[in-house]
Scaffold this motif. Structure first.
Motif, short mmCIF file in Angstrom:
data_model
loop_
_atom_site.label_atom_id
_atom_site.label_comp_id
_atom_site.label_asym_id
_atom_site.label_seq_id
_atom_site.Cartn_x
_atom_site.Cartn_y
_atom_site.Cartn_z
N ARG B 96 0.80 -1.21 0.00
CA ARG B 96 0.00 0.00 0.00
C ARG B 96 0.84 1.27 0.00
O ARG B 96 0.51 2.26 -0.63
N HIS B 99 2.10 2.53 -3.17
CA HIS B 99 1.05 3.26 -3.88
C HIS B 99 0.92 4.68 -3.34
O HIS B 99 0.68 5.63 -4.09
N LEU B 100 1.09 4.83 -2.02
CA LEU B 100 1.01 6.18 -1.46
C LEU B 100 2.11 7.06 -2.02
O LEU B 100 1.88 8.22 -2.38
N PRO B 118 4.21 -8.60 -6.54
CA PRO B 118 2.99 -9.06 -5.85
C PRO B 118 3.14 -8.80 -4.35
O PRO B 118 4.24 -8.92 -3.80
N TRP B 119 2.03 -8.42 -3.71
CA TRP B 119 2.09 -8.17 -2.27
C TRP B 119 2.56 -9.45 -1.57
O TRP B 119 2.16 -10.55 -1.92
N PHE B 399 -5.18 -3.53 4.24
CA PHE B 399 -5.77 -2.59 3.29
C PHE B 399 -6.04 -3.25 1.95
O PHE B 399 -5.42 -4.25 1.58
N GLY B 400 -6.88 -2.61 1.18
CA GLY B 400 -7.07 -2.94 -0.23
C GLY B 400 -7.24 -4.43 -0.42
O GLY B 400 -8.13 -5.05 0.20
N PRO B 401 -6.39 -5.03 -1.25
CA PRO B 401 -6.59 -6.45 -1.58
C PRO B 401 -6.41 -7.39 -0.39
O PRO B 401 -6.86 -8.53 -0.44
N LEU B 402 -5.75 -6.93 0.67
CA LEU B 402 -5.52 -7.80 1.83
C LEU B 402 -6.58 -7.62 2.91
O LEU B 402 -6.55 -8.29 3.94
N ARG B 405 -8.29 -10.53 4.60
CA ARG B 405 -7.52 -11.74 4.27
C ARG B 405 -6.43 -12.03 5.31
O ARG B 405 -6.05 -13.18 5.48
#
Lengths: 457, 457
Positions: B96, B99-100, B118-119, B399-402, B405
Motif C-alpha cells: 500500500r 502506492h502512497l 505481488p504483495w 488494506f485494499g486487496p488484503l 484476508r
C-alpha cells in the motif's frame, strides 16, 4: 555515548500572542494512554470533538474537525481545497498574516488580487466589498484577528456580501477562536480556521477548522480516492486502472494466490518479475488537490463514519484539543469573551498609567493582544530578555516592518488572568526603570487593580 | 448545554503496526509546562533533538528534524521538496505505501514510473537497478518497511547504485526507524522519513526526517523567503517587490508614521484608502515549492540559528519526541534491534505452534510486523473485536486487496515486550477457540516461553 538530561522546562508566564500557557487539565489529558485510531473508544472521541467544535465555531456545519498540524496547516488545507489553479482570489491585507494568505494562495496557483491597509488599521467593510465588485473573485481569504498588529477585522458585512454574490469566503480565525466572538453561521463564513495554542490554550499541533456545504461542494468536485485503498472488487477511481495498467491489478492477483510460507517456486518468482510501467497520461486531472496530506476531501472521509484510512490521527493532541475545547464550553463562550475583555482593560489601563503608548488604531484593537510602542532610546530585545530571564515572563516582538518597533503582549486563554496581568505590569515597570526609562513608578499596577476592583469593564 | 465527560481512555495492549503504546515516560514528558517557541530553553531543546535524531538516523547530515504532522506529512514534505513538476520518478511498489508514494508524487506533478511486486514479496535490488537504468529517473522513492504486507526491502545496493548514477533516493522508513537498522549514510540514502507512533513509541504527530547536502541543494534552488517577514530595509525576495508593486512597500510606509493613539486624521485615513492590486505576473517561478507548510527550505531556516519564523513548533509533541528518542538511545540501537528480533521470534514460534499460517515470503519478513492469514471460515473482524472488547488487546487488519484476508500483529517499540507477546498469544488462542477454530490448545504460549527461556534468538 553522550547522555541527554531529563526534560525539565522552567515554568513560564507566557504573555505572547501564542503559544500561551496550556491549562494544566490539558497537559494532564495528554498523559492518558494511547488508543488505536480505529478503536471504537477513539472514534467516539473523534465524533465528540467534532460536536464540541461545532459549538465553538457557532455553526451547524457537518464538518468541524482538526487538521493534524499547526495553525497554518489548517489555512493551507482550506485554501488548497478551495483554490483551483487559475481561480481568482481577493486577499485584503492588514498585517503579516494577510501576506501569508497571499503567499499560500499564490503557491496554490491562484490569481491573487490584494488590497492593503497600513499596518495598525483594518478595512471598512465597504472597502472590501468595493474591491470584491471590482475584481469579482471566486474566493475571498481574510484574517479575522491579526496578531502582528493587534487588530481585529469586522467580518459580518463582508461575509454577507460574499454570500449575496455567490462568492466563497475563508477566514483565518487562528488568533480569535475562543477569545473573541467568531460567528461562523451568522456571519455567513464558508470556511473558518482556528488555532490551538492561542485562545484555546492547547499546545500547538492541531488546527480546528469548519466549512459548510458550499465549500464542500467544491471539494467533492475535486475528490479522488487514494491508490492502494480500493478493495479488490472495486475498480480504481483513477485513470491508470481505467486504461488497463497492470499496476493496480497486480496486487489482487498476487493476493488471490495467497502463497503459503515457503510455497513460492522459482517459476512463480519469475512470473512475478517486475515490468516497468510508464506514467499514465490521464493519471491526474488538473483539478485534483495537489496535497494529499492536506486534502480535505480525504480528511472528511477519515472523519466520517466510513473512516477511510488516511493519516494516523494524533492521539495525544486530540486528547488535548478535546479537553481544551471542553474547558472553553464549560466556562461558556460569552463568559470567556467577557473575561478576555476584562483583562484587556486592566492591562491597557496599566500600560497607559505607566505612560506607554499603544500602537495602532484603538477602534479596531484586538482584545487579546496589546501592541506597545517601544520607547525612544530603549532596546526592546534587552527588555524582553530581562523580563524572561529575571522574571520568567515572556512577551513578544513583531515581524517585518514592526520588528524592533513594538512589543506584543497577549492575554489569551489560560494566560489571560488577573495574576498574569498584575505580575506582568509590575515586572515590566521594573525592567523599564532598570533600562533608564522615565515613568511614574507604581501607577501601572494600581490602575489595573482599579479596573479589577471596579469588577467589570 | 450538554456536558462532556472526563476523558478516561481504557488501557489497551496495542499490538498493531501503529499507533502503538507510548512509553509512560513519553506521556509524562508531554505534561510539562509550555515554553515559548523562541525561548532559549526551547530552542535548546530543538537543537538537542536534532542531535539525537542524527544518532537515530545514523547520519552526519546537518538536517535532521521533525516535520510537524503525522508520518505522511514528512513523506509529502520530502517529495514536495525534491520533485519539480515534470521530474521523472521511479517508485518500486510492493504494498500500500508504495502506492502512497506514487500518489503523492503524481499530485506533485512528477512523471512516475513504477515497477511492482505481488504483495508479500520485495524486490531483488538488481530488479530495481535495472528499472533505474531503463527509465533514468531524477529520484527514486521507495518504502523500507511495508506494514501493509509486513515486508522489508533491502536498500543498501539500491542506495549505492543511485549514488553512482547521480540519482537521488528518498526512503519511507516510517515503520522501521528505531526498530530495525536504518543506515542513512552507509546505505547512501539522500532523504529518510521516520515515524513517531511505531517503533519510537511516541504518539502520532511528528515525522522525523533527515536529508543530506545533495537533497538540500535541490531545495535551495527552489527557495523563497515568505512575504511579510522581510525587514523594512531588505527588499522582498519575490517578483512583486522587484517589479515595483505597491503592496510590500505600503507596510513600511504605514509604519514609518507609527501613528499615536487617536492621532489619525480623516486626511490620513483617506490617503490610506486601499488600491486594488492585480496579480503580479512574476510572482511565482515554476520551481517554487507549492506547499508552504511542508516547504523544507522554510522549515530548515526555522530549525537553523536564523530561526526564521514559520509555524509555531509543536511544544508538547517535541517534548514527546525528544523523550522517545532519548529512550531509544539509552537502550542502544543494537540492543533495541535485538529486542525486536527476540520478540518477533517468540511471536512467530507461538503463532506457528498454534497452527496459524504466516502470510508472505519469509525471506523478507519485516521483524516488527507479523501477518497472519485469517483461517478459512473464520470472521477476521469478529476475532479482532472480541480480542479488543474482552481482552483489551488490539491487532490490525490490512488494506485494499488484503482487507479481510490477513491480520497484522505489530511488535513495535514499547509494545514489543515479553508480557505483550505472551498475553496476546494466550488471548488469540482463546478467541479462535471461541470462534470454533481447530488448534492445538496451549501450544502457542509454551512455544514462546521456549524461545524466551532459550534467552536469545
Amino acid at each position: 555515548m553522550k547522555r541527554y538530561a531529563d526534560l525539565s522546562p522552567t515554568p513560564r508566564t507566557i504573555m505572547t500572542p501564542g503559544p500561551v500557557e496550556a491549562d494544566p487539565r490539558v497537559l494532564r489529558a495528554m498523559s492518558h494512554t494511547i488508543l488505536g485510531q480505529f478503536d471504537p473508544e477513539f472514534t467516539a472521541i473523534m465524533n465528540e470533538t467534532m460536536e464540541m467544535l461545532r459549538e465553538l465555531f457557532r455553526t451547524d456545519n457537518r464538518w468541524a474537525y482538526p487538521v493534524d498540524g499547526t495553525s497554518r496547516s489548517g489555512l493551507e488545507a482550506v485554501l488548497a481545497g478551495l483554490i483551483e489553479p487559475g481561480d481568482r482570489l481577493l486577499v485584503p491585507i492588514f498585517g503579516r498574516f494577510g501576506h501569508l494568505l497571499t503567499e499560500l494562495s499564490q503557491r496554490l496557483g491562484a490569481e491573487v488580487y490584494t488590497i492593503e491597509k497600513p499596518w495598525g488599521e483594518v478595512f471598512e467593510p465597504q472597502e472590501v466589498i468595493e474591491a470584491i465588485d471590482a475584481c469579482r473573485p471566486d474566493l475571498v481569504a481574510i484574517v479575522h484577528g491579526e496578531t502582528s498588529t493587534g487588530r481585529v477585522q469586522p467580518l459580518e458585512a463582508i461575509g454577507k456580501a460574499c454570500r449575496e454574490r455567490g462568492i466563497l469566503i475563508a477566514v483565518d480565525a487562528v488568533a480569535t477562536l475562543g477569545g473573541v466572538p467568531v460567528e461562523t453561521d451568522a456571519w455567513c463564513l464558508d470556511a473558518v480556521v482556528g488555532g490551538a495554542q492561542k485562545c484555546l490554550s492547547v499546545p500547538s499541533g492541531m488546527a480546528p477548522i469548519t466549512y459548510n456545504e458550499r465549500a464542500e461542494a467544491k471539494l467533492l468536485r475535486r475528490k479522488r480516492v487514494e491508490r492502494g485503498l480500493q478493495p479488490p472488487s472495486e475498480p480504481a477511481a483513477d485513470g491508470a486502472a481505467a486504461s488497463g495498467s497492470a499496476a493496480p491489478a497486480a496486487a489482487p492477483a498476487g493476493l488471490a494466490a495467497l502463497p503459503a510460507v515457503g510455497s513460492l517456486s522459482p517459476a512463480a518468482l519469475a512470473s512475478a518479475a517486475p515490468t516497468l510501467q510508464p506514467p499514465a497520461a490521464s493519471e491526474l486531472g488538473g483539478s485534483v488537490i495537489r496535497s494529499n496530506y492536506l486534502d480535505l476531501s480525504q480528511l472528511q472521509d477519515y472523519w466520517s463514519p466510513a473512516r477511510l484510512n488516511h493519516h494516523t490521527e494524533m492521539t495525544s493532541m486530540l486528547y488535548a484539543l478535546r479537553e481544551g475545547v471542553r474547558i472553553v464550553l464549560e466556562e461558556g463562550l460569552e463568559e470567556r469573551f467577557a473575561r478576555h475583555r476584562l483583562h484587556e482593560s486592566a492591562l491597557v489601563a496599566g500600560l497607559e498609567a505607566m505612560g506607554q503608548r499603544l500602537y495602532g488604531n484603538p477602534a479596531c484593537k484586538l482584545a487579546v493582544v496589546a501592541c506597545v510602542e517601544i520607547p525612544e532610546g530603549i532596546d526592546g530585545e534587552s527588555v524582553r530578555s530581562m523580563l524572561l530571564e529575571q522574571f520568567g515572563i515572556e512577551i513578544a516582538s513583531s515581524f517585518g516592518p514592526l520588528k524592533g518597533r513594538i512589543w506584543r503582549i497577549g492575554t489569551m486563554g489560560y494566560s489571560c488572568s488577573k495574576r498574569n496581568v498584575l505580575l506582568l505590569l509590575g515586572a515590566l515597570e521594573a525592567v523599564l526603570l532598570r533600562h533608564g526609562a522615565e515613568l511614574k513608578a507604581g501607577a501601572a499596577v494600581q490602575a489595573a487593580l482599579d479596573i479589577y476592583e471596579g469588577g467589570s469593564v
